[in-house]
Design a protein around this motif. Structure first.
Motif, PDB file in Angstrom:
ATOM      1  N   GLU A  13       0.850  -1.189   0.000  1.00  0.00           N
ATOM      2  CA  GLU A  13       0.000   0.000   0.000  1.00  0.00           C
ATOM      3  C   GLU A  13       0.886   1.241   0.000  1.00  0.00           C
ATOM      4  N   PRO A  14       0.388   2.363  -0.499  1.00  0.00           N
ATOM      5  CA  PRO A  14       1.163   3.606  -0.446  1.00  0.00           C
ATOM      6  C   PRO A  14       1.413   4.004   1.012  1.00  0.00           C
ATOM      7  N   ILE A  15       2.511   4.658   1.229  1.00  0.00           N
ATOM      8  CA  ILE A  15       2.836   5.128   2.578  1.00  0.00           C
ATOM      9  C   ILE A  15       1.908   6.292   2.903  1.00  0.00           C
ATOM     10  N   PRO A  16       1.230   6.257   4.063  1.00  0.00           N
ATOM     11  CA  PRO A  16       0.311   7.343   4.427  1.00  0.00           C
ATOM     12  C   PRO A  16       1.014   8.703   4.445  1.00  0.00           C
ATOM     13  N   ALA A  17       0.342   9.708   3.947  1.00  0.00           N
ATOM     14  CA  ALA A  17       0.908  11.054   3.830  1.00  0.00           C
ATOM     15  C   ALA A  17       1.271  11.655   5.188  1.00  0.00           C
ATOM     16  N   GLU A  18       0.586  11.229   6.250  1.00  0.00           N
ATOM     17  CA  GLU A  18       0.874  11.816   7.560  1.00  0.00           C
ATOM     18  C   GLU A  18       2.194  11.350   8.164  1.00  0.00           C
ATOM     19  N   LEU A  19       2.820  10.354   7.562  1.00  0.00           N
ATOM     20  CA  LEU A  19       4.124   9.900   8.046  1.00  0.00           C
ATOM     21  C   LEU A  19       5.213  10.782   7.451  1.00  0.00           C
ATOM     22  N   THR A  20       5.906  11.506   8.312  1.00  0.00           N
ATOM     23  CA  THR A  20       6.958  12.403   7.847  1.00  0.00           C
ATOM     24  C   THR A  20       8.346  11.923   8.245  1.00  0.00           C
ATOM     25  N   SER A  21       8.439  11.146   9.295  1.00  0.00           N
ATOM     26  CA  SER A  21       9.722  10.637   9.773  1.00  0.00           C
ATOM     27  C   SER A  21      10.208   9.505   8.871  1.00  0.00           C
ATOM     28  N   PRO A  22      11.477   9.548   8.460  1.00  0.00           N
ATOM     29  CA  PRO A  22      12.013   8.457   7.652  1.00  0.00           C
ATOM     30  C   PRO A  22      11.915   7.097   8.351  1.00  0.00           C
ATOM     31  N   THR A  23      12.119   7.073   9.663  1.00  0.00           N
ATOM     32  CA  THR A  23      12.034   5.815  10.405  1.00  0.00           C
ATOM     33  C   THR A  23      10.601   5.306  10.438  1.00  0.00           C
ATOM     34  N   ALA A  24       9.647   6.188  10.616  1.00  0.00           N
ATOM     35  CA  ALA A  24       8.240   5.785  10.617  1.00  0.00           C
ATOM     36  C   ALA A  24       7.844   5.236   9.247  1.00  0.00           C
ATOM     37  N   LYS A  25       8.293   5.886   8.191  1.00  0.00           N
ATOM     38  CA  LYS A  25       8.005   5.409   6.839  1.00  0.00           C
ATOM     39  C   LYS A  25       8.617   4.031   6.615  1.00  0.00           C
ATOM     40  N   LEU A  26       9.857   3.854   7.051  1.00  0.00           N
ATOM     41  CA  LEU A  26      10.539   2.574   6.893  1.00  0.00           C
ATOM     42  C   LEU A  26       9.822   1.466   7.653  1.00  0.00           C
ATOM     43  N   LEU A  27       9.450   1.727   8.899  1.00  0.00           N
ATOM     44  CA  LEU A  27       8.750   0.714   9.692  1.00  0.00           C
ATOM     45  C   LEU A  27       7.392   0.379   9.094  1.00  0.00           C
ATOM     46  N   TYR A  28       6.668   1.387   8.663  1.00  0.00           N
ATOM     47  CA  TYR A  28       5.360   1.151   8.064  1.00  0.00           C
ATOM     48  C   TYR A  28       5.502   0.290   6.806  1.00  0.00           C
ATOM     49  N   LEU A  29       6.430   0.642   5.943  1.00  0.00           N
ATOM     50  CA  LEU A  29       6.645  -0.115   4.711  1.00  0.00           C
ATOM     51  C   LEU A  29       7.106  -1.540   5.011  1.00  0.00           C
ATOM     52  N   TYR A  30       7.986  -1.680   5.986  1.00  0.00           N
ATOM     53  CA  TYR A  30       8.461  -3.012   6.391  1.00  0.00           C
ATOM     54  C   TYR A  30       7.292  -3.874   6.860  1.00  0.00           C
ATOM     55  N   LEU A  31       6.457  -3.327   7.737  1.00  0.00           N
ATOM     56  CA  LEU A  31       5.318  -4.093   8.253  1.00  0.00           C
ATOM     57  C   LEU A  31       4.286  -4.371   7.169  1.00  0.00           C
ATOM     58  N   VAL A  56       8.840   4.785  17.852  1.00  0.00           N
ATOM     59  CA  VAL A  56       8.130   4.969  16.581  1.00  0.00           C
ATOM     60  C   VAL A  56       6.899   4.068  16.510  1.00  0.00           C
ATOM     61  N   LEU A  57       7.015   2.831  16.953  1.00  0.00           N
ATOM     62  CA  LEU A  57       5.865   1.916  16.954  1.00  0.00           C
ATOM     63  C   LEU A  57       4.742   2.456  17.837  1.00  0.00           C
ATOM     64  N   GLY A  58       5.103   3.082  18.962  1.00  0.00           N
ATOM     65  CA  GLY A  58       4.092   3.701  19.825  1.00  0.00           C
ATOM     66  C   GLY A  58       3.334   4.791  19.094  1.00  0.00           C
ATOM     67  N   SER A  59       4.061   5.623  18.351  1.00  0.00           N
ATOM     68  CA  SER A  59       3.415   6.691  17.577  1.00  0.00           C
ATOM     69  C   SER A  59       2.535   6.124  16.472  1.00  0.00           C
ATOM     70  N   LEU A  60       3.028   5.111  15.777  1.00  0.00           N
ATOM     71  CA  LEU A  60       2.245   4.490  14.704  1.00  0.00           C
ATOM     72  C   LEU A  60       0.990   3.814  15.255  1.00  0.00           C
ATOM     73  N   THR A  61       1.108   3.214  16.421  1.00  0.00           N
ATOM     74  CA  THR A  61      -0.036   2.565  17.063  1.00  0.00           C
ATOM     75  C   THR A  61      -1.051   3.606  17.521  1.00  0.00           C
ATOM     76  N   ASP A  62      -0.557   4.683  18.143  1.00  0.00           N
ATOM     77  CA  ASP A  62      -1.447   5.758  18.611  1.00  0.00           C
ATOM     78  C   ASP A  62      -2.215   6.401  17.458  1.00  0.00           C
ATOM     79  N   SER A  63      -1.583   6.483  16.295  1.00  0.00           N
ATOM     80  CA  SER A  63      -2.242   7.101  15.143  1.00  0.00           C
ATOM     81  C   SER A  63      -3.166   6.127  14.402  1.00  0.00           C
ATOM     82  N   GLY A  64      -3.168   4.872  14.825  1.00  0.00           N
ATOM     83  CA  GLY A  64      -4.054   3.882  14.213  1.00  0.00           C
ATOM     84  C   GLY A  64      -3.529   3.258  12.934  1.00  0.00           C
ATOM     85  N   LEU A  65      -2.283   3.520  12.601  1.00  0.00           N
ATOM     86  CA  LEU A  65      -1.701   2.963  11.377  1.00  0.00           C
ATOM     87  C   LEU A  65      -1.144   1.556  11.577  1.00  0.00           C
ATOM     88  N   VAL A  66      -0.817   1.242  12.825  1.00  0.00           N
ATOM     89  CA  VAL A  66      -0.236  -0.059  13.170  1.00  0.00           C
ATOM     90  C   VAL A  66      -0.988  -0.619  14.364  1.00  0.00           C
TER      91      VAL A  66
END
Length: 76
Positions: A13-31, A56-66
């Motif tokens: 899936e495309p990386i969500p636009a609200e992800l601005t951190s390179p690490t958050a983008k990498l983790l999201y894409l990896y998962l 980063v996982l805490g932030s992704l979880t809080d935002s509902g992406l993970v």
């Protein structure tokens, strides 16, 4: 390009636009690519310290992406 890489690019899936951190983008894409993973697996594969992963996982979880199910994380 190998068939496996082509298949991964078509299913990710495309990386969500609200992800601005390179690490958050990498983790999201990896998962999104692996389906699910533990923190130990992410640390081993991505060479990111556990403290940074948990942050980063805490932030992704809080935002509902993970989502977290026990010790496994996956995209929502």
């Amino acid at each position: 390009m190998s068939t496996q890489r082509a298949a991964l690019r078509q299913t990710a899936e495309p990386i969500p636009a609200e992800l601005t951190s390179p690490t958050a983008k990498l983790l999201y894409l990896y998962l999104d690519t692996t389906g699910q993973s533990t923190v130990d697996e992410m640390q081993h594969s991505l060479h990111i310290p556990k403290l940074a992963l948990f942050s980063v996982l805490g932030s992704l979880t809080d935002s509902g992406l993970v989502e977290c199910d026990g010790d496994c994380y996956a995209t929502s």
